[in-house]
Design a protein around this motif. Structure first.
Motif, PDB file in Angstrom:
ATOM      1  N   LEU A 157      53.141  31.175  43.709  1.00  0.00           N
ATOM      2  CA  LEU A 157      52.535  32.141  42.778  1.00  0.00           C
ATOM      3  C   LEU A 157      51.116  31.762  42.343  1.00  0.00           C
ATOM      4  O   LEU A 157      50.251  32.644  42.265  1.00  0.00           O
ATOM      5  N   PRO A 158      50.811  30.480  42.074  1.00  0.00           N
ATOM      6  CA  PRO A 158      49.411  30.153  41.772  1.00  0.00           C
ATOM      7  C   PRO A 158      48.468  30.538  42.909  1.00  0.00           C
ATOM      8  O   PRO A 158      47.348  30.999  42.660  1.00  0.00           O
ATOM      9  N   GLY A 159      48.917  30.372  44.153  1.00  0.00           N
ATOM     10  CA  GLY A 159      48.095  30.776  45.292  1.00  0.00           C
ATOM     11  C   GLY A 159      47.915  32.272  45.363  1.00  0.00           C
ATOM     12  O   GLY A 159      46.835  32.770  45.707  1.00  0.00           O
ATOM     13  N   VAL A 160      48.979  33.015  45.032  1.00  0.00           N
ATOM     14  CA  VAL A 160      48.881  34.476  45.005  1.00  0.00           C
ATOM     15  C   VAL A 160      47.854  34.911  43.970  1.00  0.00           C
ATOM     16  O   VAL A 160      47.000  35.771  44.229  1.00  0.00           O
ATOM     17  N   VAL A 161      47.914  34.306  42.787  1.00  0.00           N
ATOM     18  CA  VAL A 161      46.952  34.634  41.727  1.00  0.00           C
ATOM     19  C   VAL A 161      45.536  34.235  42.144  1.00  0.00           C
ATOM     20  O   VAL A 161      44.568  34.971  41.910  1.00  0.00           O
ATOM     21  N   ASN A 162      45.404  33.083  42.787  1.00  0.00           N
ATOM     22  CA  ASN A 162      44.082  32.645  43.241  1.00  0.00           C
ATOM     23  C   ASN A 162      43.485  33.593  44.284  1.00  0.00           C
ATOM     24  O   ASN A 162      42.258  33.726  44.381  1.00  0.00           O
ATOM     25  N   SER A 163      44.344  34.251  45.057  1.00  0.00           N
ATOM     26  CA  SER A 163      43.830  35.205  46.035  1.00  0.00           C
ATOM     27  C   SER A 163      43.128  36.366  45.341  1.00  0.00           C
ATOM     28  O   SER A 163      42.174  36.940  45.879  1.00  0.00           O
ATOM     29  N   ILE A 164      43.569  36.699  44.141  1.00  0.00           N
ATOM     30  CA  ILE A 164      42.895  37.742  43.360  1.00  0.00           C
ATOM     31  C   ILE A 164      41.526  37.249  42.915  1.00  0.00           C
ATOM     32  O   ILE A 164      40.537  37.984  42.967  1.00  0.00           O
ATOM     33  N   ASN A 199      47.956  32.057  34.242  1.00  0.00           N
ATOM     34  CA  ASN A 199      47.035  33.090  33.726  1.00  0.00           C
ATOM     35  C   ASN A 199      46.938  34.304  34.645  1.00  0.00           C
ATOM     36  O   ASN A 199      45.874  34.930  34.763  1.00  0.00           O
ATOM     37  N   GLY A 200      48.046  34.632  35.283  1.00  0.00           N
ATOM     38  CA  GLY A 200      48.044  35.719  36.245  1.00  0.00           C
ATOM     39  C   GLY A 200      47.662  37.064  35.657  1.00  0.00           C
ATOM     40  O   GLY A 200      46.876  37.812  36.249  1.00  0.00           O
ATOM     41  N   MET A 201      48.215  37.391  34.501  1.00  0.00           N
ATOM     42  CA  MET A 201      47.928  38.697  33.915  1.00  0.00           C
ATOM     43  C   MET A 201      46.465  38.807  33.511  1.00  0.00           C
ATOM     44  O   MET A 201      45.830  39.839  33.730  1.00  0.00           O
ATOM     45  N   GLN A 202      45.918  37.731  32.919  1.00  0.00           N
ATOM     46  CA  GLN A 202      44.503  37.762  32.535  1.00  0.00           C
ATOM     47  C   GLN A 202      43.606  37.932  33.754  1.00  0.00           C
ATOM     48  O   GLN A 202      42.637  38.690  33.725  1.00  0.00           O
ATOM     49  N   VAL A 203      43.939  37.200  34.826  1.00  0.00           N
ATOM     50  CA  VAL A 203      43.139  37.291  36.056  1.00  0.00           C
ATOM     51  C   VAL A 203      43.182  38.712  36.610  1.00  0.00           C
ATOM     52  O   VAL A 203      42.153  39.288  36.983  1.00  0.00           O
ATOM     53  N   MET A 204      44.366  39.313  36.635  1.00  0.00           N
ATOM     54  CA  MET A 204      44.498  40.664  37.170  1.00  0.00           C
ATOM     55  C   MET A 204      43.727  41.671  36.326  1.00  0.00           C
ATOM     56  O   MET A 204      43.023  42.539  36.861  1.00  0.00           O
ATOM     57  N   GLU A 206      41.132  41.074  34.370  1.00  0.00           N
ATOM     58  CA  GLU A 206      39.685  40.840  34.505  1.00  0.00           C
ATOM     59  C   GLU A 206      39.151  41.393  35.825  1.00  0.00           C
ATOM     60  O   GLU A 206      38.089  42.018  35.871  1.00  0.00           O
ATOM     61  N   VAL A 207      39.911  41.161  36.897  1.00  0.00           N
ATOM     62  CA  VAL A 207      39.437  41.591  38.212  1.00  0.00           C
ATOM     63  C   VAL A 207      39.454  43.114  38.338  1.00  0.00           C
ATOM     64  O   VAL A 207      38.498  43.724  38.836  1.00  0.00           O
ATOM     65  N   PHE A 208      40.501  43.744  37.841  1.00  0.00           N
ATOM     66  CA  PHE A 208      40.547  45.198  37.951  1.00  0.00           C
ATOM     67  C   PHE A 208      39.552  45.868  37.017  1.00  0.00           C
ATOM     68  O   PHE A 208      39.050  46.947  37.312  1.00  0.00           O
ATOM     69  N   LYS A 209      39.203  45.201  35.925  1.00  0.00           N
ATOM     70  CA  LYS A 209      38.118  45.688  35.082  1.00  0.00           C
ATOM     71  C   LYS A 209      36.795  45.579  35.822  1.00  0.00           C
ATOM     72  O   LYS A 209      35.950  46.469  35.764  1.00  0.00           O
ATOM     73  N   TYR A 210      36.649  44.467  36.568  1.00  0.00           N
ATOM     74  CA  TYR A 210      35.450  44.274  37.390  1.00  0.00           C
ATOM     75  C   TYR A 210      35.347  45.357  38.468  1.00  0.00           C
ATOM     76  O   TYR A 210      34.280  45.922  38.713  1.00  0.00           O
ATOM     77  N   CYS A 211      36.481  45.685  39.087  1.00  0.00           N
ATOM     78  CA  CYS A 211      36.490  46.700  40.147  1.00  0.00           C
ATOM     79  C   CYS A 211      36.151  48.079  39.596  1.00  0.00           C
ATOM     80  O   CYS A 211      35.534  48.903  40.273  1.00  0.00           O
ATOM     81  N   ALA A 212      36.603  48.335  38.355  1.00  0.00           N
ATOM     82  CA  ALA A 212      36.356  49.658  37.764  1.00  0.00           C
ATOM     83  C   ALA A 212      34.869  49.848  37.490  1.00  0.00           C
ATOM     84  O   ALA A 212      34.359  50.943  37.480  1.00  0.00           O
TER      85      ALA A 212
END
Length: 212
Positions: A157-164, A199-204, A206-212
Protein backbone atom coordinates in the motif's frame (compact mmCIF):
# COMPACT_ATOMS: atom_id res chain seq x y z
CA UNK A 1 -4.64 -21.42 -30.55
CA UNK A 2 -2.62 -22.93 -27.71
CA UNK A 3 -2.62 -19.80 -25.57
CA UNK A 4 -0.29 -21.27 -22.95
CA UNK A 5 2.36 -22.42 -25.41
CA UNK A 6 2.14 -19.27 -27.51
CA UNK A 7 2.53 -16.84 -24.62
CA UNK A 8 5.34 -18.90 -23.10
CA UNK A 9 7.21 -18.98 -26.42
CA UNK A 10 6.78 -15.23 -26.98
CA UNK A 11 7.97 -14.36 -23.48
CA UNK A 12 10.99 -16.63 -23.98
CA UNK A 13 11.84 -14.75 -27.17
CA UNK A 14 11.89 -11.48 -25.24
CA UNK A 15 14.95 -12.77 -23.40
CA UNK A 16 16.71 -13.10 -26.77
CA UNK A 17 15.74 -9.80 -28.36
CA UNK A 18 16.89 -7.02 -26.02
CA UNK A 19 15.73 -4.28 -28.37
CA UNK A 20 14.58 -3.57 -31.89
CA UNK A 21 11.53 -4.15 -34.02
CA UNK A 22 11.30 -7.89 -33.33
CA UNK A 23 11.06 -7.27 -29.59
CA UNK A 24 8.34 -4.66 -30.10
CA UNK A 25 6.46 -7.08 -32.37
CA UNK A 26 6.61 -9.85 -29.74
CA UNK A 27 5.37 -7.47 -27.04
CA UNK A 28 2.46 -6.39 -29.23
CA UNK A 29 1.57 -10.00 -30.02
CA UNK A 30 1.45 -10.92 -26.33
CA UNK A 31 -0.69 -7.84 -25.62
CA UNK A 32 -3.11 -8.81 -28.38
CA UNK A 33 -3.51 -12.32 -26.98
CA UNK A 34 -3.82 -11.10 -23.38
CA UNK A 35 -6.58 -8.68 -24.35
CA UNK A 36 -8.57 -11.50 -25.98
CA UNK A 37 -10.44 -12.66 -22.90
CA UNK A 38 -12.01 -15.60 -24.71
CA UNK A 39 -8.50 -16.99 -25.27
CA UNK A 40 -7.34 -16.16 -21.74
CA UNK A 41 -10.04 -18.44 -20.32
CA UNK A 42 -7.74 -21.34 -21.27
CA UNK A 43 -4.70 -19.85 -19.54
CA UNK A 44 -3.47 -22.39 -16.99
CA UNK A 45 -2.27 -21.89 -13.41
CA UNK A 46 1.05 -23.54 -14.34
CA UNK A 47 1.65 -21.03 -17.13
CA UNK A 48 0.65 -18.22 -14.78
CA UNK A 49 3.35 -19.27 -12.31
CA UNK A 50 5.94 -19.31 -15.12
CA UNK A 51 4.73 -15.89 -16.24
CA UNK A 52 5.13 -14.66 -12.66
CA UNK A 53 8.76 -15.80 -12.78
CA UNK A 54 9.22 -13.75 -15.96
CA UNK A 55 7.56 -10.80 -14.23
CA UNK A 56 9.96 -11.08 -11.29
CA UNK A 57 13.02 -11.44 -13.54
CA UNK A 58 11.98 -8.46 -15.68
CA UNK A 59 11.73 -6.22 -12.62
CA UNK A 60 15.20 -7.28 -11.50
CA UNK A 61 16.60 -6.66 -14.99
CA UNK A 62 14.82 -3.34 -15.49
CA UNK A 63 12.95 -4.59 -18.56
CA UNK A 64 9.90 -2.38 -18.12
CA UNK A 65 8.16 -3.45 -21.31
CA UNK A 66 8.23 -7.05 -20.10
CA UNK A 67 7.04 -5.96 -16.66
CA UNK A 68 4.05 -4.27 -18.29
CA UNK A 69 3.10 -7.13 -20.58
CA UNK A 70 3.48 -9.90 -17.98
CA UNK A 71 1.35 -7.84 -15.57
CA UNK A 72 -1.28 -7.54 -18.28
CA UNK A 73 -1.23 -11.28 -18.95
CA UNK A 74 -1.55 -12.19 -15.27
CA UNK A 75 -4.29 -9.63 -14.60
CA UNK A 76 -6.40 -10.65 -17.59
CA UNK A 77 -6.01 -14.33 -16.78
CA UNK A 78 -7.72 -13.65 -13.44
CA UNK A 79 -10.75 -11.77 -14.74
CA UNK A 80 -13.84 -13.75 -13.82
CA UNK A 81 -14.86 -15.99 -10.96
CA UNK A 82 -12.34 -18.80 -11.53
CA UNK A 83 -9.93 -18.59 -8.59
CA UNK A 84 -7.45 -21.30 -9.70
CA UNK A 85 -4.83 -18.89 -11.02
CA UNK A 86 -5.14 -16.66 -7.96
CA UNK A 87 -4.56 -19.65 -5.69
CA UNK A 88 -1.57 -20.77 -7.76
CA UNK A 89 0.03 -17.31 -7.59
CA UNK A 90 -0.75 -17.03 -3.89
CA UNK A 91 0.87 -20.41 -3.20
CA UNK A 92 3.91 -19.47 -5.30
CA UNK A 93 4.34 -16.39 -3.04
CA UNK A 94 6.83 -14.58 -5.31
CA UNK A 95 4.38 -12.09 -6.69
CA UNK A 96 4.09 -9.94 -3.56
CA UNK A 97 7.86 -9.61 -3.23
CA UNK A 98 8.11 -8.80 -6.93
CA UNK A 99 5.49 -6.05 -6.68
CA UNK A 100 7.28 -4.65 -3.62
CA UNK A 101 10.54 -4.67 -5.55
CA UNK A 102 8.92 -2.83 -8.45
CA UNK A 103 7.50 -0.12 -6.24
CA UNK A 104 10.81 0.27 -4.41
CA UNK A 105 12.75 0.73 -7.64
CA UNK A 106 10.38 2.79 -9.73
CA UNK A 107 7.75 4.55 -7.61
CA UNK A 108 9.50 5.33 -4.34
CA UNK A 109 10.00 8.98 -3.31
CA UNK A 110 13.73 8.46 -3.92
CA UNK A 111 13.04 7.25 -7.45
CA UNK A 112 10.85 10.28 -8.06
CA UNK A 113 13.56 12.72 -6.97
CA UNK A 114 15.62 13.60 -10.02
CA UNK A 115 18.21 16.13 -11.05
CA UNK A 116 18.84 17.28 -14.63
CA UNK A 117 21.56 14.62 -14.81
CA UNK A 118 19.29 11.79 -13.61
CA UNK A 119 16.01 12.84 -15.18
CA UNK A 120 14.66 9.91 -17.22
CA UNK A 121 14.33 10.21 -20.97
CA UNK A 122 10.80 10.62 -22.39
CA UNK A 123 10.97 7.03 -23.64
CA UNK A 124 11.95 5.65 -20.22
CA UNK A 125 9.31 7.76 -18.47
CA UNK A 126 6.67 6.43 -20.87
CA UNK A 127 7.74 2.83 -20.20
CA UNK A 128 7.79 3.38 -16.43
CA UNK A 129 4.34 4.96 -16.48
CA UNK A 130 2.91 2.10 -18.53
CA UNK A 131 4.51 -0.54 -16.31
CA UNK A 132 3.24 1.18 -13.17
CA UNK A 133 -0.31 1.28 -14.54
CA UNK A 134 -0.25 -2.44 -15.33
CA UNK A 135 1.30 -3.44 -11.98
CA UNK A 136 -1.42 -1.47 -10.17
CA UNK A 137 -4.06 -3.12 -12.34
CA UNK A 138 -2.58 -6.52 -11.48
CA UNK A 139 -2.71 -5.84 -7.74
CA UNK A 140 -6.31 -4.61 -7.96
CA UNK A 141 -7.44 -7.53 -10.14
CA UNK A 142 -5.87 -10.20 -7.93
CA UNK A 143 -7.41 -8.58 -4.85
CA UNK A 144 -10.92 -8.39 -6.29
CA UNK A 145 -13.16 -10.88 -4.47
CA UNK A 146 -10.13 -12.36 -2.73
CA UNK A 147 -9.47 -11.46 0.89
CA UNK A 148 -6.23 -13.44 0.99
CA UNK A 149 -4.64 -11.29 -1.69
CA UNK A 150 -5.95 -8.12 -0.03
CA UNK A 151 -4.16 -9.25 3.10
CA UNK A 152 -0.81 -10.18 1.52
CA UNK A 153 -0.77 -7.00 -0.59
CA UNK A 154 -1.15 -4.85 2.54
CA UNK A 155 2.60 -4.23 2.57
CA UNK A 156 2.42 -2.81 -0.96
CA UNK A 157 0.00 0.00 0.00
CA UNK A 158 2.78 2.57 0.63
CA UNK A 159 4.01 1.84 -2.91
CA UNK A 160 0.50 2.27 -4.28
CA UNK A 161 0.23 5.65 -2.55
CA UNK A 162 3.70 6.63 -3.78
CA UNK A 163 2.59 5.93 -7.34
CA UNK A 164 0.09 8.76 -6.92
CA UNK A 165 2.89 11.05 -5.75
CA UNK A 166 5.28 10.05 -8.52
CA UNK A 167 2.87 10.08 -11.47
CA UNK A 168 0.46 12.88 -10.63
CA UNK A 169 0.36 14.00 -14.27
CA UNK A 170 -0.75 10.57 -15.52
CA UNK A 171 -4.51 10.14 -15.30
CA UNK A 172 -4.12 6.44 -16.14
CA UNK A 173 -1.87 5.83 -13.12
CA UNK A 174 -4.01 8.01 -10.83
CA UNK A 175 -7.12 6.10 -11.82
CA UNK A 176 -5.41 2.71 -11.41
CA UNK A 177 -3.92 3.68 -8.04
CA UNK A 178 -7.27 4.97 -6.75
CA UNK A 179 -9.00 1.75 -7.84
CA UNK A 180 -6.25 -0.29 -6.19
CA UNK A 181 -6.60 1.58 -2.89
CA UNK A 182 -10.38 1.12 -3.03
CA UNK A 183 -10.07 -2.60 -3.81
CA UNK A 184 -7.50 -3.29 -1.09
CA UNK A 185 -9.54 -1.53 1.59
CA UNK A 186 -12.89 -3.19 0.86
CA UNK A 187 -13.89 -5.12 3.98
CA UNK A 188 -10.32 -4.89 5.29
CA UNK A 189 -9.92 -2.61 8.30
CA UNK A 190 -6.17 -3.19 8.61
CA UNK A 191 -5.61 -2.09 5.03
CA UNK A 192 -7.68 1.02 5.71
CA UNK A 193 -5.45 1.80 8.68
CA UNK A 194 -2.35 1.29 6.53
CA UNK A 195 -3.64 3.84 4.00
CA UNK A 196 -4.15 6.34 6.81
CA UNK A 197 -0.68 5.68 8.23
CA UNK A 198 1.01 6.41 4.91
CA UNK A 199 -1.08 9.59 4.46
CA UNK A 200 -2.92 8.05 1.55
CA UNK A 201 -6.06 10.14 1.79
CA UNK A 202 -4.12 13.41 2.05
CA UNK A 203 -1.97 12.46 -0.95
CA UNK A 204 -5.03 11.59 -3.02
CA UNK A 205 -6.83 14.80 -2.12
CA UNK A 206 -3.77 16.94 -2.85
CA UNK A 207 -3.09 15.29 -6.20
CA UNK A 208 -6.67 15.42 -7.42
CA UNK A 209 -6.84 19.06 -6.36
CA UNK A 210 -3.70 19.58 -8.42
CA UNK A 211 -5.31 17.83 -11.41
CA UNK A 212 -8.44 19.97 -11.12
Amino acid sequence: MDVNGTITALLNRLTIFSSGEERVAHIEEVEEIANNLSLMKDFSPETAVRCCADFEAAIAAGELDTVAVTSLVLANSCIGDDQRIRWALLADSRIVAAVQDFFGKYVSPAAATTTPATKPSPSLLKQTTKATFHVLDLVATLSTNNGDFRSVFRETLPGVVNSIRCFKTSLDVLFAASCTVATLTIADTLNGKEVVQCNGMQVMLEVFKYCA
